[in-house]
Design a protein around this motif. Structure first.
Motif, PDB file in Angstrom:
ATOM      1  N   LEU A 133       0.721  -1.270   0.002  1.00 32.71           N
ATOM      2  CA  LEU A 133      -0.451   0.857  -0.234  1.00 32.71           C
ATOM      3  C   LEU A 133       0.971   1.052   0.242  1.00 32.71           C
ATOM      4  N   PHE A 134       0.359   2.273  -0.788  1.00 33.05           N
ATOM      5  CA  PHE A 134       1.653   3.676  -1.204  1.00 33.05           C
ATOM      6  C   PHE A 134       0.474   4.588  -0.247  1.00 33.05           C
ATOM      7  N   ASP A 135       0.681   5.899  -0.663  1.00 25.44           N
ATOM      8  CA  ASP A 135       0.224   6.919  -0.354  1.00 25.44           C
ATOM      9  C   ASP A 135       0.126   7.048   0.442  1.00 25.44           C
ATOM     10  N   LEU A 136       0.044   6.360   1.798  1.00 21.85           N
ATOM     11  CA  LEU A 136      -0.390   6.918   2.868  1.00 21.85           C
ATOM     12  C   LEU A 136       0.216   7.993   3.528  1.00 21.85           C
ATOM     13  N   ALA A 137      -0.086   9.127   4.514  1.00 21.14           N
ATOM     14  CA  ALA A 137      -0.398   9.711   5.229  1.00 21.14           C
ATOM     15  C   ALA A 137       0.673   9.531   5.908  1.00 21.14           C
ATOM     16  N   GLU A 138       1.880  10.178   6.092  1.00 21.22           N
ATOM     17  CA  GLU A 138       3.028  10.055   6.671  1.00 21.22           C
ATOM     18  C   GLU A 138       2.990  10.534   8.517  1.00 21.22           C
ATOM     19  N   GLY A 139       3.372   9.939   8.869  1.00 19.49           N
ATOM     20  CA  GLY A 139       2.338  10.150  10.429  1.00 19.49           C
ATOM     21  C   GLY A 139       1.671   9.825  11.016  1.00 19.49           C
ATOM     22  N   LYS A 140       0.716   9.186  10.344  1.00 19.11           N
ATOM     23  CA  LYS A 140      -0.348   8.930  10.774  1.00 19.11           C
ATOM     24  C   LYS A 140      -0.417   7.201  11.057  1.00 19.11           C
ATOM     25  N   SER A 141      -1.445   6.353  11.370  1.00 18.73           N
ATOM     26  CA  SER A 141      -1.800   5.841  12.308  1.00 18.73           C
ATOM     27  C   SER A 141      -2.741   5.038  11.437  1.00 18.73           C
ATOM     28  N   TYR A 142      -2.739   2.921  11.148  1.00 20.79           N
ATOM     29  CA  TYR A 142      -3.862   2.828  10.059  1.00 20.79           C
ATOM     30  C   TYR A 142      -4.156   1.230  10.819  1.00 20.79           C
ATOM     31  N   ARG A 143      -4.862   0.775  10.343  1.00 20.08           N
ATOM     32  CA  ARG A 143      -5.133  -0.672   9.830  1.00 20.08           C
ATOM     33  C   ARG A 143      -5.716  -1.012   8.840  1.00 20.08           C
ATOM     34  N   PHE A 144      -5.683  -2.604   8.811  1.00 17.10           N
ATOM     35  CA  PHE A 144      -5.481  -3.138   7.446  1.00 17.10           C
ATOM     36  C   PHE A 144      -7.017  -4.429   7.634  1.00 17.10           C
ATOM     37  N   ARG A 145      -7.078  -4.580   6.092  1.00 14.66           N
ATOM     38  CA  ARG A 145      -8.719  -5.695   6.769  1.00 14.66           C
ATOM     39  C   ARG A 145      -8.413  -6.220   5.160  1.00 14.66           C
ATOM     40  N   VAL A 146      -8.670  -7.461   4.615  1.00 18.32           N
ATOM     41  CA  VAL A 146      -8.521  -7.709   3.546  1.00 18.32           C
ATOM     42  C   VAL A 146      -9.600  -8.940   3.265  1.00 18.32           C
ATOM     43  N   ARG A 147     -11.164  -8.511   2.327  1.00 18.08           N
ATOM     44  CA  ARG A 147     -11.410  -9.596   1.820  1.00 18.08           C
ATOM     45  C   ARG A 147     -11.591 -10.363   0.227  1.00 18.08           C
ATOM     46  N   CYS A 148     -12.401 -11.784   0.410  1.00  9.66           N
ATOM     47  CA  CYS A 148     -11.966 -12.460  -0.441  1.00  9.66           C
ATOM     48  C   CYS A 148     -13.134 -12.715  -1.095  1.00  9.66           C
ATOM     49  N   SER A 149     -13.327 -12.714  -2.595  1.00 10.72           N
ATOM     50  CA  SER A 149     -14.025 -12.546  -3.655  1.00 10.72           C
ATOM     51  C   SER A 149     -14.042 -13.776  -4.905  1.00 10.72           C
ATOM     52  N   ASN A 150     -15.043 -14.822  -5.721  1.00 11.55           N
ATOM     53  CA  ASN A 150     -15.212 -15.025  -6.354  1.00 11.55           C
ATOM     54  C   ASN A 150     -16.716 -14.452  -7.157  1.00 11.55           C
ATOM     55  N   SER A 151     -16.240 -15.803  -7.898  1.00 11.22           N
ATOM     56  CA  SER A 151     -17.878 -15.398  -8.828  1.00 11.22           C
ATOM     57  C   SER A 151     -19.514 -15.490  -8.324  1.00 11.22           C
ATOM     58  N   ALA A 152     -19.045 -16.105  -7.220  1.00 16.12           N
ATOM     59  CA  ALA A 152     -20.649 -15.832  -6.234  1.00 16.12           C
ATOM     60  C   ALA A 152     -20.182 -15.075  -5.624  1.00 16.12           C
ATOM     61  N   GLY A 153     -19.695 -13.977  -4.752  1.00  6.34           N
ATOM     62  CA  GLY A 153     -19.631 -12.166  -4.196  1.00  6.34           C
ATOM     63  C   GLY A 153     -18.075 -12.086  -3.821  1.00  6.34           C
ATOM     64  N   VAL A 154     -18.685 -10.889  -2.946  1.00  6.94           N
ATOM     65  CA  VAL A 154     -17.500 -10.397  -1.807  1.00  6.94           C
ATOM     66  C   VAL A 154     -17.792 -11.380  -0.385  1.00  6.94           C
ATOM     67  N   GLY A 155     -16.961 -11.845   0.113  1.00  2.66           N
ATOM     68  CA  GLY A 155     -16.950 -12.611   1.787  1.00  2.66           C
ATOM     69  C   GLY A 155     -16.638 -11.616   2.872  1.00  2.66           C
ATOM     70  N   GLU A 156     -16.428 -12.137   4.017  1.00  2.00           N
ATOM     71  CA  GLU A 156     -16.834 -11.124   5.125  1.00  2.00           C
ATOM     72  C   GLU A 156     -15.402 -10.885   4.701  1.00  2.00           C
ATOM     73  N   PRO A 157     -14.807  -9.698   5.690  1.00  2.00           N
ATOM     74  CA  PRO A 157     -13.369  -9.166   5.703  1.00  2.00           C
ATOM     75  C   PRO A 157     -12.899 -10.477   7.512  1.00  2.00           C
ATOM     76  N   SER A 158     -11.087  -9.960   6.398  1.00  2.00           N
ATOM     77  CA  SER A 158     -10.164 -10.314   7.812  1.00  2.00           C
ATOM     78  C   SER A 158     -11.023 -10.141   9.528  1.00  2.00           C
ATOM     79  N   GLU A 159      -9.896 -10.690  10.350  1.00  2.00           N
ATOM     80  CA  GLU A 159      -9.874  -9.564  11.623  1.00  2.00           C
ATOM     81  C   GLU A 159      -8.328  -9.203  11.113  1.00  2.00           C
ATOM     82  N   ALA A 160      -8.541  -7.634  11.784  1.00  2.00           N
ATOM     83  CA  ALA A 160      -8.098  -5.960  11.282  1.00  2.00           C
ATOM     84  C   ALA A 160      -6.733  -6.580  12.390  1.00  2.00           C
ATOM     85  N   THR A 161      -5.621  -6.136  11.384  1.00  2.00           N
ATOM     86  CA  THR A 161      -4.509  -5.639  12.032  1.00  2.00           C
ATOM     87  C   THR A 161      -4.546  -4.763  13.011  1.00  2.00           C
ATOM     88  N   GLU A 162      -3.371  -4.787  13.207  1.00  2.00           N
ATOM     89  CA  GLU A 162      -2.446  -4.064  14.732  1.00  2.00           C
ATOM     90  C   GLU A 162      -2.340  -2.543  14.230  1.00  2.00           C
TER      91      GLU A 162
END
Length: 957
Positions: A67-96
């Motif tokens: 991931l680029f274009d993040l604001a320098e000095g700020k704090s972020y959390r991240f998560r990921v979702r899976c997708s297939n032909s049936a649709g987009v699934g639930e998100p994963s647990e967020a990071t620290e």
């Protein structure tokens, strides 16, 4: 699986965090079918639940994302979702919570790029890392073939560390390399390009030398020789180190160094040895990779003064250029030459498994070269070879063996090929597909290393090598060979002798100054209407070919007088002129320019040559005019037919019904063909039984409203003699075989011809001797029969008879053999015919005098007289009504002088009427002459006169 929305990814974590980017990684969901899953990454600022999708338009296929274009000095959390032909699934647990650091600088370029050999398709590249680089992600390496200007990436992902192996390179090609660093701020500038390196296997230390032998021995020193290692390690052997040790009572001592500085030759003199001491030796080879393993321990050699007068053994014997019937053997001169210099060498050969008594010499006279091409080998047989030196004292010891080597041409074996490029540069080229990883090419002239010669330039790339001559001349004559190291004798050679030198220099000159190849030089021909065509033909012409037409050194152009044409498909160049004038006499040239190549062709038309051409052109023009009307396609000529007749003939063309065709002889008209319908246009006049009266001048005239043409044929003097000779020849050829005929006079030999002419000379010979004609032997012609009459033949007339018919040029022979049975039968028939002729001549016969019918009045007297003949004198008798007549006073007969017979009746009466006959007879035959007597009474005269009397006849036997 298909139709089920995927679950959330697992083990999401931040694997790398810098001032401007963060790298995430995770694991796919545990369920089946995750192969078709895509991923969406989401972020939110710490302390909020405002999730934003980072890659909305471009889902991620792999479980890793930066991931680029993040604001320098700020704090972020991240998560990921899976997708297939049936649709987009639930998100994963967020990071620290992850804090983005300060701003990064682009790293500086790496330095000191060093490529080194690895394998025959890879190179190891090392470099100095970028200085002061922060949060460095890695390095990207690129390669380029020398001279191509095109760069290719060697890695797809950044490389951590200052070393990388670049794979997939072309063996034998030379490459340069460059490197640049990358961090979150971006890519650095490129490093400086590395030095060029050829792709081939890494250099290793050479294998051990072998076959150590003593080449010469002195009181306190010895000269050793050995063979170079089988494997050079991919680099040139730079030298050898020799160790030696004493052997006392069979017990070896410690090893000592014989030389501190490496020796370059495969021979070395070891000094400061003890006289009569026994020594053993070891030799190790060295190249730029280091010192190789030492050789096996040599045999024991005793240090003592050699006093032999003959040379020592040659050394460093090796073979190359191995083929199925030949190889090249090379060696070095012996160290010990004996009491006098070496004057030559003998080469011996035997099959590898043959006994020592099977050695055979290959050269009867000693050779001075230190190489020999061995010919006449048997394909597939293994051989060993050796060399012996000779001086004035004799032949020395043989060298160590070379081989065993199998006589075979290996698959893929190539030969040295000579090439002359477009600039005329001459080079020898060799290619080898069987090189070992560390093999190198080695060029020699007359089997002496020559790559350092200032007259040559050698370039080798991969499995190809080229040796270029800078200025080929007579000093470059010789045998040029190319050997491949680290192989079992692979090599080839090429001979440049005086003839080949001449050929190559001519070819070089042609390539430097190319010419348009000429297939046919400039020529001239006269066309049907008297037009003149100048033409030449080149082997080939491109679309850019230009032609300049020159007459007497001045360019001429297309116009009313000249018509030019170029056919680039056939290479034919033409120029046409309607007529040749006197001013057209001179020199014609066609000049060709086809790119760099030039060419020309010249035709000189002056003097008698031009006048003859001009005359022919005018003749053809007149001929064309003549042929517009009725004309002769073939003029009047003659032929003699198989029937020995003479046929005058001509071939006419362009005639019509109104065309008159008239024949003349000696200007007198002899035949007119008004209704002509000549097959194939042939007009003929047949002269049968040709003879001297037919000599003369014959003429045929064609004429109609379009014009006229005539043809004359002189058949006089020599022309008539020639025709008459042909007629006689045809007559002679028509002669039948000689036949034998018996006659009452003798034997006749004859032959028939179609007809006979006095011009045909007939000569007869008997048993090879011309016949002398006489009253007994005569020759003649009767009608179409040519004969030889032999009257009253005798045994001397037997033999071979030849009739020669001479036509004026050639004699034509017919033969018959009148001997043996043929003569006997002919002679017997002659005798029979002769007797028959005598009998016919002398037989009794009535010559004349008796009438067929006698009509007489009753009472009158009848007197008849007749003449008879015969030898001997015939007997005469008379018949009445086929019965013997008895004479009396009323009817009397008499025969006088043996030739006259009388018949008398005094006072005839009707009783005397009847059929009478005179019979004459002698020993050769008889004959009866009949006559009829008719007696009439006067009153019956009128009636008798109206009746037709019967006629008598004569019978003979």
């Amino acid at each position: 699986s298909e139709g089920i929305v995927p679950g959330p990814p697992t083990d999401l974590s931040v694997t790398e965090a810098t001032r401007s980017y963060v790298v995430l990684s995770w694991k796919p969901p545990g369920q089946r079918g995750h192969e078709g899953i895509l991923y969406f990454v989401e972020k939110c600022e710490a302390g909020t639940e405002n999730w934003q999708r980072v890659n909305t338009e471009l889902p991620v296929k792999s479980p890793r994302f930066a991931l680029f274009d993040l604001a320098e000095g700020k704090s972020y959390r991240f998560r990921v979702r899976c997708s297939n032909s049936a649709g987009v699934g639930e998100p994963s647990e967020a990071t620290e919570v992850t804090v983005v650091g300060d701003k990064l600088d682009i790293p500086k370029p790496p330095g000191k790029i060093i490529p080194s050999r690895n394998t025959d398709t890879s190179v190891v590249v090392s470099w100095e890392e970028s200085k002061d680089a922060k949060e460095l992600v890695g390095y990207y390496i690129e390669s380029s073939v020398v001279g191509s200007g095109k760069w290719e990436p060697c890695n797809n992902n950044p490389v951590k560390g200052p070393r990388f192996t670049c794979h997939g390179l072309a063996t034998g090609q030379s490459y340069i390399f460059r490197v640049r660093a990358v961090n979150a701020a971006g890519l650095s500038e490129y490093s400086q390009d590395s030095e060029a390196i050829e792709v081939k296997a890494a250099i290793a230390a050479p294998s051990p030398p072998c076959d150590i032998t003593c080449l010469e021995s002195f009181r306190d020193s010895m000269v050793l020789g050995w063979k170079q290692p089988d494997k050079t390690g991919g680099a040139e052997i730079t030298g050898y180190y020799v160790n030696y040790r004493e052997v006392i009572d069979g017990v070896p001592g410690r090893w000592r160094e014989a030389n501190i500085k490496a020796v370059s030759d495969e021979a070395y003199k070891i000094s400061n040895l003890k006289e009569n001491m026994v020594y053993q030796f070891q030799v190790a080879a060295m190249n730029i990779a280091g010192l190789g393993e030492p050789s096996a321990v040599s045999a024991c050699f005793k240090c003592e003064e050699w006093t032999i007068a003959v040379p020592g053994p040659p050394h460093n014997v090796k073979y190359n250029e191995v083929r199925k019937t030949s190889l090249v053997l090379q060696w070095k001169p012996p160290i010990h030459s004996g009491r006098t210099p070496v004057t030559g060498y003998f080469v011996d050969l035997k099959e590898a498994h043959a006994k020592d008594d099977q050695w055979r010499g290959l050269n009867k006279a000693a050779i001075k070269n230190t190489y020999l091409r061995v010919q006449g080998l048997k394909e597939g047989v293994s051989y060993v070879l050796r060399v012996r030196a000779i001086n004035q004292a004799g032949v020395g010891k043989p060298s160590e063996l070379a081989g065993p080597v199998v006589a075979e041409t290996r698959p893929g074996t190539k030969e040295v090929v000579v090439n002359v490029d477009d600039d005329g540069v001459i080079s020898l080229n060799f290619e080898c597909d069987q090189m070992a990883p560390n093999s190198q090419f080695s060029w020699s002239k007359d089997y002496v290393f020559t790559e350092d010669s200032p007259r040559l330039e050698v370039e080798s790339k991969g499995n190809k090598t080229k040796m270029t001559f800078k200025d080929l001349g007579t000093e470059d004559l010789g045998i040029y060979s190319c050997d491949v190291t680290d192989t079992d004798g692979i090599g080839s050679s090429y001979l440049i002798d005086e003839e080949e030198l001449k050929r190559l220099l001519a070819l070089s000159q042609e390539h430097k100054f190319p010419t348009v190849p000429i297939k046919s030089e400039l020529a001239v021909e006269i066309l049907e209407k008297g037009q003149v065509r100048f033409w030449m033909q080149a082997e080939k012409l491109s679309g850019n070919t230009k032609v300049t037409y020159i007459f007497n050194d001045k360019e001429i152009f297309e116009g009313p007088k000249y018509k030019m044409h170029i056919d680039r498909n056939t290479g034919i160049i033409e120029m046409f002129m309607e007529k040749l004038q006197d001013e057209d006499e001179g020199t014609y040239t066609f000049q060709l320019q086809d790119g760099k190549a030039t060419g020309h062709s010249t035709l000189v038309l002056i003097g008698d040559v031009y006048k003859k051409l001009q005359k022919e052109a005018e003749f053809q023009r007149q001929e064309w005019i003549r042929k517009q009307g009725p004309h002769f396609a073939e003029y009047l000529s003659w032929e003699v037919t198989g029937e020995c007749n003479v046929l005058l003939k001509c071939k006419v063309a362009n005639i019509k019904k109104e065309t008159h065709i008239v024949w003349y002889k000696d200007e007198r008209e002899i035949s007119v063909d008004e209704k002509h319908d000549f097959k194939d246009g042939i007009c003929t006049l047949l002269i049968t039984e040709f003879s001297k009266k037919d000599a003369g001048i014959y003429e045929v005239i064609l004429k109609d409203d379009r014009g006229k043409d005539k043809s004359r044929l002189k058949l006089v003097d020599e022309a008539f003699k020639e025709l008459m000779s042909e007629v006689c020849k045809t007559i002679a050829l028509s002669a039948t075989d000689l036949k034998i005929q018996s006659t009452a006079e003798g034997i006749r030999l004859y032959s028939f011809v179609t007809y006979y002419l006095d011009d045909l000379k007939v000569n007869w010979s008997h048993n090879g001797t011309p016949i002398k004609y006489s009253d007994r032997v005569k020759s003649g012609v009767t009608g179409e029969q040519i004969w030889l009459q032999i009257s009253e033949p005798t045994p001397n007339d037997k033999g071979k008879y030849v009739m020669e018919l001479f036509d004026g040029k050639t004699g034509h022979l017919k033969t018959v053999d009148l001997s043996g049975q043929a003569y006997d039968e002919a002679y017997a028939e002659f005798q029979r015919l002769k007797q028959a002729a005598i009998a016919e001549k002398n037989r009794a016969r009535v010559v004349g005098g008796l009438p067929d019918v006698v009509t007489i009045q009753e009472g009158k007297a009848l007197n008849l007289t007749c003449i008879v003949w015969g030898d001997p004198t015939p007997e005469v008798s008379w018949l009445k009504n086929e019965k013997p007549l008895v004479p009396d006073d009323h009817c009397s007969v008499r025969f006088e002088a043996g030739k006259t017979a009388y018949f008398t009746i005094s006072g005839v009466s009707t009783a005397d009427s009847g059929k009478y006959g005179l019979v004459v007879k002698n020993k050769y035959g008889s004959e009866i002459s009949d006559f009829t007597i008719s007696v009439f009474i006067p009153e019956e005269v009128a009636r008798k006169a109206t009746e037709q009397p019967q006629k008598g006849n004569k019978k003979a036997k």
